[in-house]
Write an enzyme that holds these catalytic residues in place. Structure first.
Site, PDB file in Angstrom:
ATOM      1  N   TYR A  71      40.268  44.739  46.253  1.00  0.00           N
ATOM      2  CA  TYR A  71      40.368  44.764  44.789  1.00  0.00           C
ATOM      3  C   TYR A  71      39.647  46.010  44.302  1.00  0.00           C
ATOM      4  O   TYR A  71      38.537  46.308  44.737  1.00  0.00           O
ATOM      5  CB  TYR A  71      39.711  43.514  44.179  1.00  0.00           C
ATOM      6  CG  TYR A  71      39.744  43.525  42.668  1.00  0.00           C
ATOM      7  CD1 TYR A  71      40.806  42.948  41.992  1.00  0.00           C
ATOM      8  CD2 TYR A  71      38.729  44.148  41.938  1.00  0.00           C
ATOM      9  CE1 TYR A  71      40.861  42.983  40.593  1.00  0.00           C
ATOM     10  CE2 TYR A  71      38.781  44.191  40.539  1.00  0.00           C
ATOM     11  CZ  TYR A  71      39.848  43.607  39.891  1.00  0.00           C
ATOM     12  OH  TYR A  71      39.906  43.651  38.520  1.00  0.00           O
ATOM     13  N   GLU A  82      43.661  48.756  37.010  1.00  0.00           N
ATOM     14  CA  GLU A  82      43.363  47.837  38.106  1.00  0.00           C
ATOM     15  C   GLU A  82      44.368  47.973  39.240  1.00  0.00           C
ATOM     16  O   GLU A  82      45.570  48.041  38.995  1.00  0.00           O
ATOM     17  CB  GLU A  82      43.390  46.398  37.565  1.00  0.00           C
ATOM     18  CG  GLU A  82      43.036  45.342  38.601  1.00  0.00           C
ATOM     19  CD  GLU A  82      43.294  43.932  38.065  1.00  0.00           C
ATOM     20  OE1 GLU A  82      42.337  43.281  37.622  1.00  0.00           O
ATOM     21  OE2 GLU A  82      44.459  43.496  38.084  1.00  0.00           O
TER      22      GLU A  82
END
Ligand code: GDP
Ligand code: MN
Length: 376
Positions: free
Chosen positions: A101, A189
């Protein structure tokens, strides 16, 4: 404004972040053609502006172009969290070894952007954040200095990224920071950023949010807005320069000023009601804007009463009253309406509304209680 995955990844690619080859399709046949171009093994990805598409069945891997066509057909018929799928992204499928992530967002408390990373990326990142917060690494970025190279290396080390990938990771981090900065994003992101079986890094998913207040200087990004994905009332509100957010309650609120709108909603709640919306008509709103706002509020069938709380300053109360009358003439509302006008030209405003069968109130507390009562 939220961007779709395919839009976000196109931006990432401009900043040197490796993404899989692929294109977006609106039909299953188109998806098949793209899959043929890409050699058959592809992933079909629903393009809707919500997270958790994978878990909802909106991401599927196909082994051939024929299978891609079938899966695209299925996914294009889906609704994910209430949003119909209108487009799919057809990407070259990656052989994944590990999912990371990696994101940048605003940390309001720190008043700085923050880079966030985790070795345990992928679809369960919320679970990781809730149960293993120590697995989420955060590094603040000084907005004047920008992202420093050592910070990227610090993150790489903290997520135990094998050293072979550090150089490439630093480039991706620098690219993500530039993309975030130059698009006035509030979120950039990558989840997952993967290490592939053939030892490369690639951004398989992308999500960006752009600060609406900065869109005036990004006409190219503004064009990416997907009106189909927005609530029609919100699109209409933007057209008239109104700040409108639909909520779940039954008391429509029309207020001038964001702070006053928040206060009005709080007071409605204090007296046991639930606001149906946040709506700021802004300073100096003329009667056309007021009428548009009223139509938007009344288009919500949950609304059982409307509360007008107008503080006349630059906005003149008589202008607001005129707007209310214009809208009432057009929409013929059947719900009770409570109005509180104070400030500039309040007296004229009240006179105009005298014949309009509205419930009047002197104070905000009084108005909110009357609205809550009326909605019952
Ligand atoms: P999200 O669920 O909306 O976040 O959608 P993602 O694009 O992140 O996809 C969800 C999951 O699907 C990823 O975490 C991967 O595990 C998997 N996935 C996505 N793309 C590929 C791919 O190209 N190959 C393989 N094998 N899996 C993929
Ligand atoms: Mn994802």
């Amino acid at each position: 404004m939220k961007l779709h995955e395919y839009q976000s990844k196109t931006i990432f690619a401009k900043y040197g972040i490796p993404i899989p080859k692929g294109r977006v399709a609106a039909t299953a046949v188109e998806a098949k053609h793209i899959a043929e171009e890409l050699g058959g093994r592809v992933v079909i990805k629903s393009q809707v502006l919500v997270g958790g598409r994978g878990k909802a069945g909106g991401i599927k891997v196909a082994k051939s172009a024929a299978e891609a066509e079938g899966l695209a057909q299925q996914i294009l018929a889906m609704e994910i969290k209430g949003l119909p799928v209108r487009k799919v992204l057809v990407d070259e499928a990656a052989a994944i070894e590990h999912e990371i992530y990696f994101a940048i967002t605003n940390d309001r408390a720190a008043k700085k952007p923050v880079m966030i990373a985790s070795a345990e990326g992928g679809m369960d990142i919320e679970e990781v954040a809730a149960t293993k917060p120590e697995k989420i690494i955060k590094v603040h970025i000084d907005p004047l200095l920008g992202l420093r190279d050592y910070q990227a290396r610090d993150i790489a080390a903290s997520i135990d990224l094998p050293r072979d990938h550090w150089r490439e990771f630093s480039k991706i981090a620098a690219g993500l920071w530039q993309a975030y900065l130059e698009t006035d994003a509030t979120l950039a992101e990558i989840n997952p950023l993967v290490i592939t079986k053939d030892k490369r890094l690639a951004a398989l998913d992308g999500k960006m949010m752009i600060d609406d207040n900065a869109l005036f200087r990004h006409s190219d990004l503004n064009e990416m807005r997907d009106i189909d994905e927005e609530a029609p009332a919100e699109t209409e509100a933007r057209k008239f320069g109104l700040s409108y957010i639909k909520l779940d309650g039954n008391i429509g609120c029309m207020v001038n000023g964001a702070g006053l709108a928040m206060t009005s909603m709080d007071i409605v709640k204090l007296f046991g009601g639930e606001p149906a919306n946040f709506l700021d008509i802004g300073g100096g709103a003329g009667s056309d804007k007021v009428a548009a706002a009223m139509k938007i509020i009344l288009s919500d069938s949950n609304v059982k009463a409307v509360l007008f709380n107008i503080f006349g300053g630059i906005t003149r109360c008589d202008e607001v009253a005129r707007g209310i009358l214009v809208a009432m003439d057009e929409v013929k509302p059947k719900v009770p309406m409570v109005v509180r006008l104070v400030g500039t030209n309040a007296e004229e405003g009240r006179k105009l509304l005298e014949n309009a069968k509205m419930i009047t109130a002197e104070t905000l507390a009084d108005a909110a209680q009357k609205a809550v009562q009326a909605a019952k």
